[in-house]
Design an enzyme around this catalytic site. Sequence first.
Site, PDB file in Angstrom:
ATOM      1  N   ALA A  32      27.001  39.517 102.081  1.00 53.99           N
ATOM      2  CA  ALA A  32      27.560  39.133 102.995  1.00 53.99           C
ATOM      3  C   ALA A  32      28.524  38.110 103.314  1.00 53.99           C
ATOM      4  CB  ALA A  32      26.348  38.329 103.476  1.00 53.99           C
TER       5      ALA A  32
ATOM      6  N   GLY B 249      24.521  40.540  99.905  1.00 53.50           N
ATOM      7  CA  GLY B 249      24.439  42.185 100.399  1.00 53.50           C
ATOM      8  C   GLY B 249      24.803  43.558 100.107  1.00 53.50           C
TER       9      GLY B 249
ATOM     10  N   GLU C 237      22.052  44.316  97.545  1.00 46.88           N
ATOM     11  CA  GLU C 237      21.000  45.238  98.843  1.00 46.88           C
ATOM     12  C   GLU C 237      21.090  46.517  98.817  1.00 46.88           C
ATOM     13  OE1 GLU C 237      20.376  41.410 101.434  1.00 46.88           O
ATOM     14  OE2 GLU C 237      18.599  41.382 100.046  1.00 46.88           O
TER      15      GLU C 237
ATOM     16  N   GLU D 265      23.224  34.980  96.124  1.00 46.52           N
ATOM     17  CA  GLU D 265      23.117  33.887  97.182  1.00 46.52           C
ATOM     18  C   GLU D 265      22.102  32.522  97.137  1.00 46.52           C
ATOM     19  OE1 GLU D 265      21.938  37.100  96.302  1.00 46.52           O
ATOM     20  OE2 GLU D 265      21.636  38.517  98.275  1.00 46.52           O
TER      21      GLU D 265
HETATM   22  N1  CO8 Z   1      32.640  36.704 102.087  1.00 45.60           N
HETATM   23  C1  CO8 Z   1      33.940  36.744 102.568  1.00 45.60           C
HETATM   24  N2  CO8 Z   1      35.107  36.969 102.020  1.00 45.60           N
HETATM   25  C2  CO8 Z   1      35.027  37.484 100.815  1.00 45.60           C
HETATM   26  C3  CO8 Z   1      34.019  37.147 100.291  1.00 45.60           C
HETATM   27  C4  CO8 Z   1      32.161  37.157 101.080  1.00 45.60           C
HETATM   28  N3  CO8 Z   1      31.129  37.227 100.316  1.00 45.60           N
HETATM   29  N4  CO8 Z   1      33.119  37.744  98.763  1.00 45.60           N
HETATM   30  C5  CO8 Z   1      34.917  37.877  98.379  1.00 45.60           C
HETATM   31  N5  CO8 Z   1      35.445  37.382  99.357  1.00 45.60           N
HETATM   32  C6  CO8 Z   1      37.523  37.080  99.841  1.00 45.60           C
HETATM   33  C7  CO8 Z   1      37.539  35.436  99.483  1.00 45.60           C
HETATM   34  O1  CO8 Z   1      37.367  34.704 100.119  1.00 45.60           O
HETATM   35  C8  CO8 Z   1      38.774  35.992 100.074  1.00 45.60           C
HETATM   36  O2  CO8 Z   1      39.660  36.469 100.387  1.00 45.60           O
HETATM   37  P1  CO8 Z   1      41.085  35.577 100.686  1.00 45.60           P
HETATM   38  O3  CO8 Z   1      41.887  35.870  99.949  1.00 45.60           O
HETATM   39  O4  CO8 Z   1      41.477  35.615 101.620  1.00 45.60           O
HETATM   40  O5  CO8 Z   1      40.897  33.941  99.726  1.00 45.60           O
HETATM   41  C9  CO8 Z   1      39.305  37.856  98.953  1.00 45.60           C
HETATM   42  O6  CO8 Z   1      37.771  38.484  99.351  1.00 45.60           O
HETATM   43  C10 CO8 Z   1      39.080  37.794  97.147  1.00 45.60           C
HETATM   44  O7  CO8 Z   1      38.190  37.669  96.460  1.00 45.60           O
HETATM   45  P2  CO8 Z   1      38.281  35.964  95.384  1.00 45.60           P
HETATM   46  O8  CO8 Z   1      39.685  35.379  94.863  1.00 45.60           O
HETATM   47  O9  CO8 Z   1      37.253  35.172  95.162  1.00 45.60           O
HETATM   48  O10 CO8 Z   1      38.744  37.230  94.452  1.00 45.60           O
HETATM   49  P3  CO8 Z   1      38.404  37.190  92.900  1.00 45.60           P
HETATM   50  O11 CO8 Z   1      38.067  38.470  92.087  1.00 45.60           O
HETATM   51  O12 CO8 Z   1      38.364  35.729  92.276  1.00 45.60           O
HETATM   52  O13 CO8 Z   1      36.526  36.837  92.836  1.00 45.60           O
HETATM   53  C11 CO8 Z   1      34.664  37.906  93.487  1.00 45.60           C
HETATM   54  C12 CO8 Z   1      35.672  38.340  93.104  1.00 45.60           C
HETATM   55  C13 CO8 Z   1      33.142  37.951  92.368  1.00 45.60           C
HETATM   56  C14 CO8 Z   1      33.874  38.483  94.599  1.00 45.60           C
HETATM   57  C15 CO8 Z   1      34.082  36.226  94.092  1.00 45.60           C
HETATM   58  O14 CO8 Z   1      35.178  36.667  95.512  1.00 45.60           O
HETATM   59  C16 CO8 Z   1      32.634  36.546  94.951  1.00 45.60           C
HETATM   60  O15 CO8 Z   1      32.071  35.454  94.490  1.00 45.60           O
HETATM   61  N6  CO8 Z   1      32.810  36.335  96.116  1.00 45.60           N
HETATM   62  C17 CO8 Z   1      31.013  36.091  96.861  1.00 45.60           C
HETATM   63  C18 CO8 Z   1      29.989  37.156  96.454  1.00 45.60           C
HETATM   64  C19 CO8 Z   1      28.664  36.203  97.040  1.00 45.60           C
HETATM   65  O16 CO8 Z   1      28.500  35.508  96.562  1.00 45.60           O
HETATM   66  N7  CO8 Z   1      28.056  37.003  98.291  1.00 45.60           N
HETATM   67  C20 CO8 Z   1      26.636  36.059  98.002  1.00 45.60           C
HETATM   68  C21 CO8 Z   1      27.708  36.033  99.965  1.00 45.60           C
HETATM   69  S1  CO8 Z   1      25.025  35.670 100.197  1.00 45.60           S
HETATM   70  C22 CO8 Z   1      25.031  37.554 100.292  1.00 45.60           C
HETATM   71  O17 CO8 Z   1      25.535  38.408 100.333  1.00 45.60           O
HETATM   72  C23 CO8 Z   1      23.674  37.573 100.962  1.00 45.60           C
HETATM   73  C24 CO8 Z   1      23.270  37.032 102.517  1.00 45.60           C
HETATM   74  C25 CO8 Z   1      22.081  37.461 102.673  1.00 45.60           C
HETATM   75  C26 CO8 Z   1      22.102  38.224 103.245  1.00 45.60           C
HETATM   76  C27 CO8 Z   1      21.262  39.624 102.997  1.00 45.60           C
HETATM   77  C28 CO8 Z   1      22.283  40.576 103.012  1.00 45.60           C
HETATM   78  C29 CO8 Z   1      23.815  40.126 102.428  1.00 45.60           C
END
Ligand code: CO8
Length: 253
Positions: A61, A104, A107, A127
């Site tokens: 998400a 997500g 999911e 999450e």
């Molecule tokens: N949301 C918004 N932006 C994101 C997300 C995200 N989930 N993941 C990555 N991005 C963005 C980063 O902010 C970054 O943007 P910017 O360049 O503008 O700063 C860009 O994508 C690239 O990401 P990274 O620089 O972090 O790249 P890395 O190679 O260092 O890492 C990862 C990649 C491992 C994917 C890392 O970005 C990460 O850990 N992302 C978040 C993963 C996460 O926590 N996901 C869970 C979110 S909560 C969720 O999904 C559930 C909520 C419950 C609802 C049920 C359905 C979702």
Amino acid sequence: MIRVERDGAVAVLTLDRPAARNALSVELTTALELALDDAEVDDEVRVVLLRGAGGDFAAGADLKEMLPLTEEQVRAMDFSGCCPRLGRMAKPVVAAVEGYALGGGCELVEMCDIVIAADTAWFGHPEITVGTMPGAGGSQRLPRAVGKHKAMDLLLTGRRMDAAEAERCGLVSRVVPAGRLMDEALGVARRLAELSPAILAMVKQSVSRAFEPGLKEGLAFERRQFHRTFATHDRREGMAAFLERRPARFMGA
Ligand code: CO8
């Protein structure tokens, strides 16, 4: 945000927001829902193939969108951060997964019927590390796919698992070399498209029955818990910490 292409009777839907690792913004999930609705009613479409653009499936998400939301707002929107419509598809859905399928994104994978993964793919439910929990079935479909102890390991720690582990534990149907992902996934989808749509639907319904007892209630319970996380300090802190690229300081409330 969603690219829709046709390969014969296969609708190929691509999550197309690579700059944010295909994070599931409201705009993206709404577009996905519409594309799934279209595929479901189009008689020329027999199978859906879902993939991500830019080397990732979906990193969950959209944390930037979720950060400011309040409990009242997520309740009013019945927000899931994902696209529950996928879990209600009658037509078979094949996932082609490379890169990250997290939160997500994982999911979505759990809602698909056959999952083909590149050997470079990563799966997980981070999450908990951002102070929330699955809101679109992760706590219900993951344990059904991999069993209680692997699901607890993934959901409580938030760790990622590689494609080989995901195949071993049953989240993934087949792992293929990264360069062959689309050939293999399209091959599976095209094969399904040659078979009887009526009988495919009967098989899908029957297999789904094996997992359905308690699923509806479980999804509703999970959604309420997910919404409750939005009232906590820790959910706000976890998401802010991710976006500020610093460790979160959780206080237990
Ligand atoms: N949301 C918004 N932006 C994101 C997300 C995200 N989930 N993941 C990555 N991005 C963005 C980063 O902010 C970054 O943007 P910017 O360049 O503008 O700063 C860009 O994508 C690239 O990401 P990274 O620089 O972090 O790249 P890395 O190679 O260092 O890492 C990862 C990649 C491992 C994917 C890392 O970005 C990460 O850990 N992302 C978040 C993963 C996460 O926590 N996901 C869970 C979110 S909560 C969720 O999904 C559930 C909520 C419950 C609802 C049920 C359905 C979702």
